[in-house]
Design a protein around this motif. Structure first.
Motif, PDB file in Angstrom:
ATOM      1  N   LYS A 206       2.776 -25.186  49.722  1.00 22.02           N
ATOM      2  CA  LYS A 206       3.709 -25.932  50.211  1.00 22.02           C
ATOM      3  C   LYS A 206       4.974 -25.782  51.140  1.00 22.02           C
TER       4      LYS A 206
ATOM      5  N   ARG B 178       8.500 -25.713  49.711  1.00 20.02           N
ATOM      6  CA  ARG B 178       9.073 -27.088  49.657  1.00 20.02           C
ATOM      7  C   ARG B 178       8.658 -27.812  48.364  1.00 20.02           C
ATOM      8  N   THR B 179       9.831 -28.411  47.720  1.00 21.77           N
ATOM      9  CA  THR B 179       9.422 -28.880  46.470  1.00 21.77           C
ATOM     10  C   THR B 179       9.316 -30.148  46.431  1.00 21.77           C
ATOM     11  N   ALA B 180       9.605 -31.118  47.364  1.00 20.10           N
ATOM     12  CA  ALA B 180       9.402 -32.321  47.663  1.00 20.10           C
ATOM     13  C   ALA B 180       8.705 -32.789  49.042  1.00 20.10           C
TER      14      ALA B 180
ATOM     15  N   ASN C 182      13.461 -25.830  39.920  1.00 19.12           N
ATOM     16  CA  ASN C 182      12.627 -26.793  40.895  1.00 19.12           C
ATOM     17  C   ASN C 182      12.180 -28.060  40.192  1.00 19.12           C
ATOM     18  N   ILE C 183      11.963 -27.910  38.983  1.00 20.36           N
ATOM     19  CA  ILE C 183      11.483 -29.080  38.001  1.00 20.36           C
ATOM     20  C   ILE C 183      12.784 -29.838  38.106  1.00 20.36           C
TER      21      ILE C 183
ATOM     22  N   ARG D 153      15.713 -30.166  39.953  1.00 21.73           N
ATOM     23  CA  ARG D 153      15.850 -30.819  41.040  1.00 21.73           C
ATOM     24  C   ARG D 153      15.045 -31.892  41.405  1.00 21.73           C
ATOM     25  N   THR D 154      13.877 -31.877  41.208  1.00 21.20           N
ATOM     26  CA  THR D 154      12.836 -32.841  41.247  1.00 21.20           C
ATOM     27  C   THR D 154      13.300 -33.924  40.300  1.00 21.20           C
ATOM     28  N   LEU D 155      13.968 -33.861  39.166  1.00 21.69           N
ATOM     29  CA  LEU D 155      13.876 -34.905  38.279  1.00 21.69           C
ATOM     30  C   LEU D 155      15.615 -35.689  38.596  1.00 21.69           C
TER      31      LEU D 155
ATOM     32  N   SER E 129      20.208 -32.545  43.398  1.00 24.38           N
ATOM     33  CA  SER E 129      20.681 -31.371  43.763  1.00 24.38           C
ATOM     34  C   SER E 129      22.076 -31.029  43.462  1.00 24.38           C
TER      35      SER E 129
ATOM     36  N   PRO F  89      13.515 -22.365  47.695  1.00 18.16           N
ATOM     37  CA  PRO F  89      12.827 -22.697  46.410  1.00 18.16           C
ATOM     38  C   PRO F  89      12.101 -21.652  45.841  1.00 18.16           C
TER      39      PRO F  89
END
Length: 336
Positions: A331, A334-336, A270-271, A273-275, A278, A91
């Motif tokens: 982190k 890591r994005t999550a 990253n934003i 994929r969070t929303l 993937s 990420p």
């Protein structure tokens, strides 16, 4: 399962609608706000009715091409970042962190200094060479000694970025007559862009976007890991090689036109994929949309830094992106 699918579709729909709404608002604001203010109503009418006024001339010759360039570059950098994060499964990967921007900048500056009469479309090829060189160096450094990790990638990228930046400063010293313009460009800016720049950007950007979309299914599989990709019959070498070419094209042409604008390619994927997850068949187009939004909004905000004088948009993206980078690094990528 049905409820999860419905929630995902709802989030995707909302993201796209909000994205296009923000893009429209930022686009109109880009045409309206500046040293010479133009009413929103006049901006909207000038897009459809020509009256030969001063406002129309400013919009069509100065602000419209600037806004279009901003959207194209924002989309290009966001897609480049999304691809890099997929092929490295990292990420923190982005054109800036991977040395792509710095390498492209170095070669463009060398081209400007050694060949001052070069056409802008020729400088694009210098940027491609530099982007490839910077990316290869960082990838090699980050991959040695136990494999690539987010922290190693960041350290290698920052090291190469600083080294190439020092070379750029050394080259600039040999061309003092254009030092101010080069330094402004190195901060990343889209002011002063015209439809000639749009013509240079458009074919490379569209080509890169089309190739990225064609490769999106393979990128989704590759993001699951090399072993999974091999098990599903993917040619990992071909995917990574094609992806690298797309990144070089999208990031290189962006740097050639607007300088090394940072953090778009880091933040937006990253934003996204969070929303919405993937699946890169969705991540690629939505990243393009939100990348265009972020750079256009940043360009509008940059006009207030030293109003009425112009400031590089790279200042705003750095102010937003640096804390985001530190957050991801803390982190461990890591994005999550």
């Amino acid at each position: 399962m049905k409820s999860e699918t419905s929630i995902h579709k709802w989030k995707l729909t909302v993201t796209i609608i909000v994205g296009f709404l923000l893009l429209f608002i930022s686009f109109v604001a880009s045409l309206s706000i500046g040293a010479y203010s133009i009413d929103f109503s006049k901006v909207l009418s000038s897009l459809f009715v020509q009256d030969g006024s001063k406002d129309e001339a400013i919009i069509e010759t100065i602000r419209l091409p600037r806004a279009v360039v901003g959207m194209l570059i924002g989309a290009s950098l966001a897609i480049a970042g999304a691809i890099m994060q997929s092929i490295t499964n990292n990420p923190l990967a982005s054109p800036q962190i991977f040395g792509v921007n710095a390498g492209a900048s170095l070669m463009v500056v060398i081209g400007v200094v050694l060949f001052p009469d070069l056409a802008p479309n020729t400088l694009v090829y210098f940027a491609f060479i530099g982007a490839a060189l910077g990316g290869v160096i960082v990838y090699y450094m980050a991959s040695t000694g136990g494999g690539m990790t987010p922290v190693k990638l960041a350290l290698a990228g920052i090291t190469v970025h600083l080294f190439l930046s020092s070379l750029i400063e050394g080259v600039v010293l040999f061309n003092e007559t254009s030092t101010e313009d080069v330094l402004f460009w190195l901060a990343g800016g889209i002011d002063g862009r015209n439809f000639g720049d749009v013509q240079i950007l458009l074919p490379w950007t569209l080509g890169g976007v089309v190739l990225a979309l064609l490769l999106s299914k393979s990128l989704t599989i590759l993001s699951l890991g090399d072993d999974v990709a091999r098990g599903l019959g993917q040619n990992i070498g071909l995917i990574r090689g094609t992806s690298a070419v797309i990144v070089i094209v999208l990031a290189g042409v962006s740097v050639a036109i607007a300088g090394p604008i940072g953090f778009i390619g880091l933040m937006i994927p990253n934003i996204v994929r969070t929303l919405i997850g993937s699946d890169y068949r969705i991540v690629i187009p939505v990243s393009a949309l939100l990348g265009a939004v972020l750079l256009t909004i940043s360009d509008v905000l940059s006009r207030f830094i030293a109003f009425p004088a112009e400031s590089p948009v790279g200042i705003v993206t750095a102010l937003i992106g640096a804390p985001f980078f530190l957050y991801l690094a803390r982190k461990g990528g890591r994005t999550a």
